[in-house]
Design a protein around this motif. Structure first.
Motif, PDB file in Angstrom:
ATOM      1  N   ILE A 192       7.546  -9.455   0.468  1.00  0.00           N
ATOM      2  CA  ILE A 192       7.942  -8.420  -0.489  1.00  0.00           C
ATOM      3  C   ILE A 192       8.885  -9.048  -1.521  1.00  0.00           C
ATOM      4  N   SER A 193       8.771  -8.612  -2.754  1.00  0.00           N
ATOM      5  CA  SER A 193       9.612  -9.159  -3.821  1.00  0.00           C
ATOM      6  C   SER A 193      11.084  -8.830  -3.607  1.00  0.00           C
ATOM      7  N   PHE A 194      11.359  -7.710  -2.963  1.00  0.00           N
ATOM      8  CA  PHE A 194      12.746  -7.309  -2.677  1.00  0.00           C
ATOM      9  C   PHE A 194      13.518  -8.452  -2.039  1.00  0.00           C
ATOM     10  N   ASP A 195      12.880  -9.172  -1.118  1.00  0.00           N
ATOM     11  CA  ASP A 195      13.569 -10.256  -0.415  1.00  0.00           C
ATOM     12  C   ASP A 195      13.994 -11.367  -1.361  1.00  0.00           C
ATOM     13  N   ILE A 196      13.180 -11.639  -2.393  1.00  0.00           N
ATOM     14  CA  ILE A 196      13.527 -12.682  -3.358  1.00  0.00           C
ATOM     15  C   ILE A 196      14.825 -12.329  -4.068  1.00  0.00           C
ATOM     16  N   TYR A 197      14.955 -11.090  -4.481  1.00  0.00           N
ATOM     17  CA  TYR A 197      16.141 -10.658  -5.214  1.00  0.00           C
ATOM     18  C   TYR A 197      17.371 -10.602  -4.312  1.00  0.00           C
ATOM     19  N   ALA A 224      21.499 -10.015 -15.233  1.00  0.00           N
ATOM     20  CA  ALA A 224      20.960  -8.799 -14.605  1.00  0.00           C
ATOM     21  C   ALA A 224      19.494  -9.031 -14.269  1.00  0.00           C
ATOM     22  N   LEU A 225      19.185  -9.035 -12.982  1.00  0.00           N
ATOM     23  CA  LEU A 225      17.811  -9.210 -12.511  1.00  0.00           C
ATOM     24  C   LEU A 225      17.401  -7.925 -11.804  1.00  0.00           C
ATOM     25  N   LEU A 226      16.364  -7.276 -12.296  1.00  0.00           N
ATOM     26  CA  LEU A 226      15.949  -6.033 -11.665  1.00  0.00           C
ATOM     27  C   LEU A 226      14.443  -5.988 -11.472  1.00  0.00           C
ATOM     28  N   ASP A 227      14.053  -5.195 -10.505  1.00  0.00           N
ATOM     29  CA  ASP A 227      12.647  -5.031 -10.178  1.00  0.00           C
ATOM     30  C   ASP A 227      12.499  -3.691  -9.473  1.00  0.00           C
ATOM     31  N   HIS A 228      11.274  -3.310  -9.203  1.00  0.00           N
ATOM     32  CA  HIS A 228      11.027  -2.058  -8.481  1.00  0.00           C
ATOM     33  C   HIS A 228      10.075  -2.325  -7.329  1.00  0.00           C
ATOM     34  N   SER A 229      10.143  -1.488  -6.335  1.00  0.00           N
ATOM     35  CA  SER A 229       9.252  -1.608  -5.186  1.00  0.00           C
ATOM     36  C   SER A 229       7.847  -1.175  -5.580  1.00  0.00           C
ATOM     37  N   VAL A 230       6.855  -1.668  -4.859  1.00  0.00           N
ATOM     38  CA  VAL A 230       5.463  -1.328  -5.138  1.00  0.00           C
ATOM     39  C   VAL A 230       5.103   0.035  -4.554  1.00  0.00           C
ATOM     40  N   ASP A 231       5.786   0.438  -3.494  1.00  0.00           N
ATOM     41  CA  ASP A 231       5.428   1.688  -2.810  1.00  0.00           C
ATOM     42  C   ASP A 231       5.977   2.890  -3.579  1.00  0.00           C
ATOM     43  N   MET A 232       5.354   3.144  -4.729  1.00  0.00           N
ATOM     44  CA  MET A 232       5.738   4.270  -5.569  1.00  0.00           C
ATOM     45  C   MET A 232       5.259   5.581  -4.948  1.00  0.00           C
ATOM     46  N   GLU A 233       5.881   6.681  -5.361  1.00  0.00           N
ATOM     47  CA  GLU A 233       5.558   7.975  -4.788  1.00  0.00           C
ATOM     48  C   GLU A 233       5.096   8.943  -5.869  1.00  0.00           C
ATOM     49  N   CYS A 244      -1.602   7.100  -1.297  1.00  0.00           N
ATOM     50  CA  CYS A 244      -0.990   5.976  -2.019  1.00  0.00           C
ATOM     51  C   CYS A 244      -0.671   4.832  -1.064  1.00  0.00           C
ATOM     52  N   LYS A 245      -0.173   5.158   0.118  1.00  0.00           N
ATOM     53  CA  LYS A 245       0.133   4.115   1.104  1.00  0.00           C
ATOM     54  C   LYS A 245      -1.131   3.360   1.509  1.00  0.00           C
ATOM     55  N   GLU A 246      -2.218   4.084   1.638  1.00  0.00           N
ATOM     56  CA  GLU A 246      -3.488   3.438   1.973  1.00  0.00           C
ATOM     57  C   GLU A 246      -3.947   2.524   0.836  1.00  0.00           C
ATOM     58  N   LEU A 247      -3.694   2.931  -0.389  1.00  0.00           N
ATOM     59  CA  LEU A 247      -4.006   2.090  -1.540  1.00  0.00           C
ATOM     60  C   LEU A 247      -3.202   0.792  -1.489  1.00  0.00           C
ATOM     61  N   TYR A 248      -1.892   0.903  -1.276  1.00  0.00           N
ATOM     62  CA  TYR A 248      -1.051  -0.291  -1.251  1.00  0.00           C
ATOM     63  C   TYR A 248      -1.452  -1.216  -0.101  1.00  0.00           C
ATOM     64  N   ALA A 249      -1.823  -0.621   1.038  1.00  0.00           N
ATOM     65  CA  ALA A 249      -2.263  -1.429   2.177  1.00  0.00           C
ATOM     66  C   ALA A 249      -3.563  -2.161   1.864  1.00  0.00           C
ATOM     67  N   ALA A 250      -4.465  -1.501   1.136  1.00  0.00           N
ATOM     68  CA  ALA A 250      -5.742  -2.133   0.775  1.00  0.00           C
ATOM     69  C   ALA A 250      -5.534  -3.308  -0.171  1.00  0.00           C
ATOM     70  N   LEU A 251      -4.490  -3.235  -1.000  1.00  0.00           N
ATOM     71  CA  LEU A 251      -4.219  -4.301  -1.963  1.00  0.00           C
ATOM     72  C   LEU A 251      -3.366  -5.431  -1.382  1.00  0.00           C
ATOM     73  N   LEU A 252      -2.700  -5.167  -0.275  1.00  0.00           N
ATOM     74  CA  LEU A 252      -1.773  -6.150   0.288  1.00  0.00           C
ATOM     75  C   LEU A 252      -2.402  -7.523   0.548  1.00  0.00           C
ATOM     76  N   PRO A 253      -3.639  -7.609   1.057  1.00  0.00           N
ATOM     77  CA  PRO A 253      -4.220  -8.937   1.297  1.00  0.00           C
ATOM     78  C   PRO A 253      -4.395  -9.782   0.034  1.00  0.00           C
ATOM     79  N   TYR A 254      -4.321  -9.146  -1.121  1.00  0.00           N
ATOM     80  CA  TYR A 254      -4.526  -9.867  -2.380  1.00  0.00           C
ATOM     81  C   TYR A 254      -3.208 -10.200  -3.076  1.00  0.00           C
TER      82      TYR A 254
END
Length: 271
Positions: free
Chosen positions: A178-183, A137-146, A160-170
């Motif tokens: 996105i980690s979703f693609d790995i799973y 069982a491999l599980l994870d969650h998306s970063v775009d929390m609400e 929150c979306k602006e926060l995630y966008a600001a962090l994306l370059p790092y």
């Protein structure tokens, strides 16, 4: 290749304090899948990349023994401080070198850690220790929390979306876009004949706004920004907090909001 992060003592403490765990509904989905292929009672579960052990503890009531493994001594130290179940133990080791015998494990889980592993080596190791009809069982969650609060949820989530966008370059390049693609790609490539894919498994948890900010600060991309430019990281955190408070119409970060997190999960049974 695998990536080692989150190993400092302070970071481990914040992981315990702020990180959320999968819901009982998600744990039950894993157990129901396992029960389709192996009858109860269940003997041994291994939670790989267990961190401070919140997810590991959720497995305790359902198995005779549970082993949590992690590469970080600091994370395991915190896990041991908070573990009270007699049937749960912890071991320090890489995910790709598990100190367990061949074919002895009913369930191997990794909760929001698999994306950091050397994926082929870990999957080979998981296969080695699983019993026939044992499950992965491999599980994870998306970063775009609400966030939800009264009638201002839409405005909160725009911030929150602006926060995630600001962090994306790092974002760590090892993780890809996105980690979703790995799973999802791992699910498609895994050659076990019995497998299931689940997404949109929502976990909703009331918490102080300050805990949401604290959790955000444990993200790997925030930590990367903090290492590169501490002043910029702290200013980002402060600005986001102030904007969220202004929308809610309060001044205290102790105000309770509801955090919604979308999980996805790969389940597979060894032949």
């Amino acid at each position: 290749m695998s990536v080692r992060l989150f190993e400092g003592k302070e970071h481990a403490h914040y992981y315990w304090k702020y990180r959320i765990s999968p819901s009982e509904e998600i744990i039950n989905k894993i157990l129901n899948f396992l029960e389709k292929h192996r009858s109860r009672p269940f003997d041994l579960a291994v939670d790989v990349g267990c961190g401070t052990g919140q997810g590991t503890a959720l497995l305790g009531p359902y198995f005779s023994k549970v082993v949590g493994t992690d590469v970080s001594p600091a994370q395991l130290e915190v896990a041991l401080q908070h573990s009270i179940a007699q049937n749960i133990t912890f071991r320090e080791c890489p995910a790709e070198q598990l100190p367990l015998e061949n074919g002895k494990v009913d369930l191997v889980t990794s909760m929001s850690a698999f994306h950091w592993f050397d994926h082929p080596l870990f999957l080979k190791e998981a296969d080695r220790i699983l019993k026939p009809q044992g499950c992965l069982a491999l599980l994870d969650h998306s970063v775009d929390m609400e966030l939800s609060y009264g009638d201002c949820s839409e405005a909160l989530n725009q911030i929150c979306k602006e926060l995630y966008a600001a962090l994306l370059p790092y974002r760590n390049p090892y993780l890809g876009a996105i980690s979703f693609d790995i799973y999802k790609e791992t699910y498609g490539a895994l050659e076990y004949p019995a497998k299931e894919w689940h997404e949109n498994l929502w976990v909703r948890k009331p918490m102080p706004l300050s805990s949401y900010i604290g959790m955000m600060e444990t993200f790997s991309n925030y930590q990367a920004l903090l290492r590169k430019d501490p002043e910029k990281a702290r200013k980002l955190s402060q600005d986001i907090t102030e904007r969220l408070l202004k929308v809610i119409g309060v001044t205290s970060p102790d105000v309770e909001v509801v955090l919604s997190v979308r999980y996805y999960c790969l389940l597979a049974c060894k032949p």
